[in-house]
Design a protein around this motif. Structure first.
Motif, PDB file in Angstrom:
ATOM      1  N   TYR A   1     -43.522   6.666 -40.502  1.00 40.86           N
ATOM      2  CA  TYR A   1     -43.966   6.165 -39.192  1.00 40.86           C
ATOM      3  C   TYR A   1     -43.248   6.904 -38.067  1.00 40.86           C
ATOM      4  N   LYS A   2     -41.954   7.154 -38.289  1.00 39.17           N
ATOM      5  CA  LYS A   2     -41.139   7.820 -37.263  1.00 39.17           C
ATOM      6  C   LYS A   2     -41.728   9.187 -36.929  1.00 39.17           C
TER       7      LYS A   2
ATOM      8  N   THR B   1     -45.201   9.010 -35.279  1.00 40.07           N
ATOM      9  CA  THR B   1     -45.083   8.642 -33.860  1.00 40.07           C
ATOM     10  C   THR B   1     -44.659   9.839 -33.017  1.00 40.07           C
TER      11      THR B   1
ATOM     12  N   SER C   1     -47.467  12.619 -32.989  1.00 43.07           N
ATOM     13  CA  SER C   1     -48.649  12.279 -32.176  1.00 43.07           C
ATOM     14  C   SER C   1     -48.290  12.297 -30.691  1.00 43.07           C
TER      15      SER C   1
ATOM     16  N   LEU D   1     -39.656  -0.574 -35.685  1.00 44.20           N
ATOM     17  CA  LEU D   1     -40.933   0.142 -35.718  1.00 44.20           C
ATOM     18  C   LEU D   1     -41.645   0.026 -34.363  1.00 44.20           C
ATOM     19  N   GLY D   2     -41.598  -1.170 -33.790  1.00 46.10           N
ATOM     20  CA  GLY D   2     -42.191  -1.386 -32.457  1.00 46.10           C
ATOM     21  C   GLY D   2     -41.575  -0.446 -31.438  1.00 46.10           C
TER      22      GLY D   2
ATOM     23  N   TRP E   1     -40.281   2.433 -32.044  1.00 48.94           N
ATOM     24  CA  TRP E   1     -40.750   3.805 -32.306  1.00 48.94           C
ATOM     25  C   TRP E   1     -42.110   4.038 -31.656  1.00 48.94           C
ATOM     26  N   PHE E   2     -42.996   3.029 -31.706  1.00 46.12           N
ATOM     27  CA  PHE E   2     -44.306   3.179 -31.043  1.00 46.12           C
ATOM     28  C   PHE E   2     -44.101   3.341 -29.537  1.00 46.12           C
TER      29      PHE E   2
ATOM     30  N   GLY F   1     -43.125   6.813 -28.827  1.00 45.71           N
ATOM     31  CA  GLY F   1     -44.306   7.688 -28.862  1.00 45.71           C
ATOM     32  C   GLY F   1     -44.985   7.727 -27.501  1.00 45.71           C
TER      33      GLY F   1
END
Lengths: 89, 204
Positions: free
Chosen positions: A66-67, A70, A73, B23-24, B26-27, B30
């Motif tokens: 996921y890292k 992210t 993208s 994880l949140g 990390w988004f 992004g």
């Protein structure tokens, strides 16, 4: 032999300081930047960013994918935005 | 009689809950990459649109900027050490390094505020040229992130002081640590692209 996280962070810290110092010294001593120095400065910045991403910004083992999804993208869209803006000029 | 410190019991997070929060974040990172990418694009497009006496080469003072860079890089290291301390349940180490991070972050902000104040006093304002607008927007947005990080740190310090190290405070510290390192990564590129390359100029 795998170094502990603490040791890796110390090494990473000194590497980042050294690379920033080298970049600063090169610019101060050379003056106007030729192409090779431009590329070198960018490589030094990318190495420092990679040290941060790999040694300082850890994530749970099962979620490493996921890292990178992210980051890649985000970088893809950011790269396209930079390209469009520079072409627009 | 010795004064006892009052420890407030905090809620606990499962490993899954902690992982979800990280994880949140990390988004969120992004989305932030896209934001800063756009701002870099605007800066690279407009940095040649200057007025006489207001080019990057004439404005920037690199000695102050390298000091700010060292401060922020050091704060990134102390932040990582703080989280490492929390992972090993060393409250004192974690608290000490988080305070160090706050001091270094605040010193960085002070240098940036001093730099902006100097430019404005010399008449280089937000509207004086497209270059200045893009510079203030890019570096100012980064500075706002550092300010937000410092505010976040104050809240974390209060949590740590009251609740000590629990799975809840650890999760908060982990999320903050990621945010702070990201802010540092952005600064590395601002330092290289805006200040170093801007100051020296490129031979085409």
């Amino acid at each position: 032999m795998k170094l502990s996280l603490n040791v890796r962070q110390w090494i990473g810290f000194f590497l980042m300081l050294t690379f920033s110092g080298i970049a600063f010294y090169l610019v101060m001593s050379i003056g106007t930047i030729p192409l090779w120095l431009l590329i070198m400065l960018l490589i030094l910045a990318v190495i420092q960013a990679t040290i941060q991403l790999v040694w300082f910004m850890d994530i749970q083992q099962g979620r490493r994918g996921y890292k990178w999804v992210t980051i890649s993208s985000g970088l893809l869209i950011a790269g396209l935005a930079i390209l469009y803006l520079m072409l627009l000029e | 009689m010795m004064a006892e410190e009052k420890i407030v019991f905090s809620k606990e997070f499962t490993e899954e809950e902690t992982a979800d929060r990280v994880l949140g974040l990390w988004f969120f990172i992004g989305a932030e990459i896209v934001l800063f990418g756009c701002l870099f694009g605007v800066y690279l497009t407009l940095n040649n649109h200057t007025v006489p006496g207001e080019s990057p080469g004439e404005l920037f003072e690199l000695k102050q900027t390298i000091l700010a860079t060292f401060l922020l890089l050091s704060s990134s290291f102390t932040c990582a050490q703080s989280f490492l301390g929390a992972k090993k349940n060393h409250y004192k180490k974690s608290f000490f390094f988080l305070i160090s991070t706050f001091v270094l972050g605040a010193a960085f902000l002070g240098l940036e505020a001093h730099e902006f104040f100097k430019y404005v006093r010399e008449g280089h304002t937000f509207t004086s040229s497209p270059f200045m607008s893009s510079f203030y927007i890019l570096v100012g947005t980064h500075g706002t992130h550092v300010l937000a990080g410092c505010t976040w740190m104050v809240l974390l310090l209060i949590h740590l002081k009251r609740e000590r190290i629990t799975s809840y405070t650890k999760a908060k510290l982990e999320a903050f640590s990621l945010y702070w390192h990201f802010v540092d990564v952005v600064w590395i590129f601002i330092f290289t692209v805006v200040y170093l390359i801007g100051k020296a100029g490129i031979i085409y």
